[in-house]
Design an enzyme around this catalytic site. Structure first.
Site, PDB file in Angstrom:
ATOM      1  N   ASP A 289      44.929  46.126  38.255  1.00  0.00           N
ATOM      2  CA  ASP A 289      45.686  47.517  38.045  1.00  0.00           C
ATOM      3  C   ASP A 289      46.438  47.838  39.098  1.00  0.00           C
ATOM      4  O   ASP A 289      46.098  47.552  40.394  1.00  0.00           O
ATOM      5  CB  ASP A 289      44.796  48.795  37.789  1.00  0.00           C
TER       6      ASP A 289
ATOM      7  N   GLU B 232      49.492  44.351  37.189  1.00  0.00           N
ATOM      8  CA  GLU B 232      50.468  44.880  37.529  1.00  0.00           C
ATOM      9  C   GLU B 232      51.294  44.707  38.680  1.00  0.00           C
ATOM     10  O   GLU B 232      50.865  45.505  39.593  1.00  0.00           O
ATOM     11  CB  GLU B 232      50.391  46.376  37.243  1.00  0.00           C
TER      12      GLU B 232
END
Ligand code: CA
Length: 668
Positions: A350, A379
């Protein structure tokens, strides 16, 4: 992590200068702290007894408190720790304390801080407040020693399916007994009321290779003492990084249950030939001063602004400091632990750009040593500015500085369906011109290609990926509107059949593109989330997949199944290097908007098919294309697709129906 704000900010940050660039660094002092990378951190039970080792270089004193239960009982004993090497404090008891619970507390600035289970608790009781001493050998399901995930030679062979435990099994129609639990994924032969497969059998039928489970470490938001409340949360609020979440177990008060049941889940998926990817969120913690990091080594694990306040690149109140040795080691050791103890096959990071590229490279290298099939992606953006210099951030734009790490392509995502944060905005498949070149960037996995003009890219202006193995293609995920909802909002006046056609075309582009395809659970049955954009704490009535949709949208499911089968049967869609893509992918010259036509030539990547012709028509009008004369097998046409072929064609002038793909294959 909701990336609605994050993408926007990432773009600004890359373009502009960091507000931290010239500021005085209040964190410089941490570089002088001694670090400790021993595998015995916090708890070790061996023949000589139970050993506690806490890393806390600046503590003035440290204690261990022992308990008989996981909560609401007084400590049965308090052990004073002694200052030891490399910033640690140690104390031992000369017998194994299996069945007991413990916490640490340290004296900081003359004051005893609140108790903490530490940062390395591997087993915990209710709500993770007390760490537990258990014998991990007793948590292994039968056959665990020979358990193995699927072998992965190249990440581009993987088909990712992103799921939340509750989304997948909570609906009354799921036919699953252990709704919302790890064990839901261990139940064979479950069906919806019409007898169609749900659960693990559904995954096998669909053909995905890996499930990507939303955060499954112990997170903060759901009260494990009140499970009947059925509280829903995505879980991007980490509390204990190295223990499973209690609300997904059948008994959060029993520390072994969550460990055993998560392993049972992994084992059942592995037995079905499916790998397990964990979503990990080391970039921030749920709490600031009360986090386990702050209560063991105040200040050290976080980045700060010049005024000493927490910097906040996560937009969640703080950001961790992977560029500091003890934190970098922590991330590396934590993923290694999940790979070793739980046989996890992949990790999704993340807000990965909060971490530094050096740490991410270490993560990939160390995991490959455990199991070469493990892969890592994340990400490639932040949700705010950070003191970490832009060039060190694990950004999408920096992916070529990392080996064995892939990033999500927001390029293909937004170009296919329209902008993620503007619900009404349309994309390539919904008739908005101007997205063609960005879709092509997606098709070639953001690698350099002589026929792709990056200056026309919507989100990226250069070929940032050295290899297709660095790119995850997708059109939607847990963040933002589901594809179903996005199409409903951006196609006013359309019929459901129209929208299903658009979804088919969207996923056809994703699944035939170079890179690794990723899909959001339930889109194969056209699930929606009632138009909720950020459903991180919405109830099950919004988030749970209604499995009756599998009956209602059987045609949609079948299309997705065939699409996955097509990709898996044909290595041409799964090339492993940029040179092959540049050589084998040839775009046709087209002038109409919302039309892309290209070939994959030369039996690419060892494919049995000599040439594959793909034409995507994202307009609402039929388009005529000229196909070279020859013996073609029709793979997709007019919203239908079959991996082994729908029929044959001779080439020449062919019509590509509105909002559909024409795919033709030539064997020789
Ligand atoms: Ca929890």
């Amino acid at each position: 992590m909701n990336n609605s704000i994050s993408k926007l900010l990432a773009a600004t940050i890359v373009a502009g200068s960091s507000i931290y660039a010239s500021a005085q660094n209040p964190d410089a002092k941490y570089d002088n702290w001694p670090t400790y990378d021993g595998s015995d951190l916090e708890l070790l039970v061996d023949n000589s007894g139970t050993h506690f080792t806490l890393w806390s270089p600046e503590a003035q004193a440290a204690k261990v408190l022992l308990y008989d239960t996981d909560r609401n009982t007084p400590a049965t004993d308090t052990l004073d720790m002694k200052k030891a090497n490399q910033g640690t404090w140690r104390v031992s008891v000369d017998k194994p304390l299996y069945g007991k619970f413990y916490t640490f507390t340290i004296k900081h600035d003359g004051k005893w801080l609140d108790e903490t289970p530490g940062v390395w608790a591997k087993a915990v009781g209710t709500n993770g407040k007390r760490a537990a001493i258990i014998d991990f050998a007793t948590t292994n399901p039968e056959g665990w020693s020979s358990d193995k995930g699927p072998k992965v030679d190249n990440i581009t062979d993987v088909v990712l399916y992103e799921m939340h435990h509750r989304d997948f099994s909570m609906h009354p129609n799921s036919g699953i007994a252990h709704k919302g639990k790890f064990l839901a994924l261990t139940e064979p032969a479950t069906t919806n009321p019409d007898g169609l497969a749900t659960g693990i059998d559904h995954l096998k039928e669909l053909g995905v290779t890996h499930v990507h489970i939303l955060p499954s470490y112990d997170y903060n938001s759901v009260d494990e003492a009140n499970l009947p409340a059925n509280t829903y949360n995505w879980g991007y609020d980490p509390y204990n990084y190295n223990a499973p979440e209690g609300s997904y177990s059948t008994d959060p008060a029993n520390p072994s249950a969550r460990v055993r049941e998560m392993k049972q889940m992994v084992k059942a998926l592995h037995d079905a030939g499916i790998g397990v990817v964990m979503d990990v969120v080391y970039n921030h913690t749920a709490n600031n001063d009360d986090s386990n990091f702050s209560l063991t080594a105040p200040g050290y694990y976080y980045r700060h602004r010049a005024d000493g306040s927490y910097s906040d690149a996560s937009a969640c109140g703080n950001e961790t400091a992977s560029d500091r040795k003890q934190m970098s080691d922590y991330i590396v050791n934590s993923v290694k632990y999940w790979a070793d103890e739980y046989h996890i096959d992949g990790f999704r990071f993340d807000l990965m750009a909060i971490h530094d590229t050096e740490t991410m490279n270490r993560v990939a290298t160390e995991l490959k040593k455990i199991n070469p099939s493990i892969f890592v992606y994340g990400e490639g953006w932040t949700a705010g500015d950070s003191p970490l210099p832009v060039e060190r951030r694990a950004l999408k734009e920096n992916v070529s500085k990392m080996q064995g790490i892939a990033v999500f392509s927001d390029d293909i995502r937004d170009a296919i369906k329209g902008h993620y944060s503007n619900a009404e905005d349309r994309g390539f498949v919904t008739g908005k011109p101007g997205n063609e070149e960005t879709v092509k960037i997606g098709i070639v996995a953001s690698t350099a290609h002589p026929q792709v003009d990056y200056s026309k890219g919507n989100n990226s202006k250069f070929a940032y990926a050295e290899s297709p193995e660095m790119i995850i293609n997708y059109v939607s995920c847990h963040d933002d509107l589901t594809l179903t909802d996005k199409l409903a909002k951006s196609m006013p006046g359309s019929t459901e059949a129209d929208r299903q056609r658009a979804a088919r075309l969207a996923q056809t582009i994703v699944f035939t593109s170079q890179g690794t395809p990723f899909m959001f659970a339930g889109e194969e049955v056209f699930r929606d989330k009632k138009g909720v954009h950020n459903s991180f704490k919405s109830p099950d009535s919004v988030n749970a997949i209604d499995w009756e949709l599998k009956t209602k949208n059987a045609g949609q499911f079948n299309y997705y199944k065939e699409l996955i089968a097509l990709r898996k049967a044909h290595p041409a869609f799964r090339m492993t290097n940029a040179a092959d893509i540049a050589k084998n992918i040839v775009f046709d010259k087209v002038t109409e908007p919302n039309l892309i036509s290209y070939s994959i030539k030369n039996n690419a990547n060892g494919d049995e098919w000599k040439e594959i012709k793909l034409v995507f028509n994202g307009s609402d009008e039929p388009r005529e294309v000229k196909i070279p004369k020859g013996d073609w097998t029709v793979i997709a046409r007019d919203g239908d697709l079959k991996a082994t072929g729908l029929g044959t064609a001779k080439g020449g002038k062919m019509t590509v129906e509105p909002t559909s793909a024409l795919i033709l294959a030539k064997v020789k």
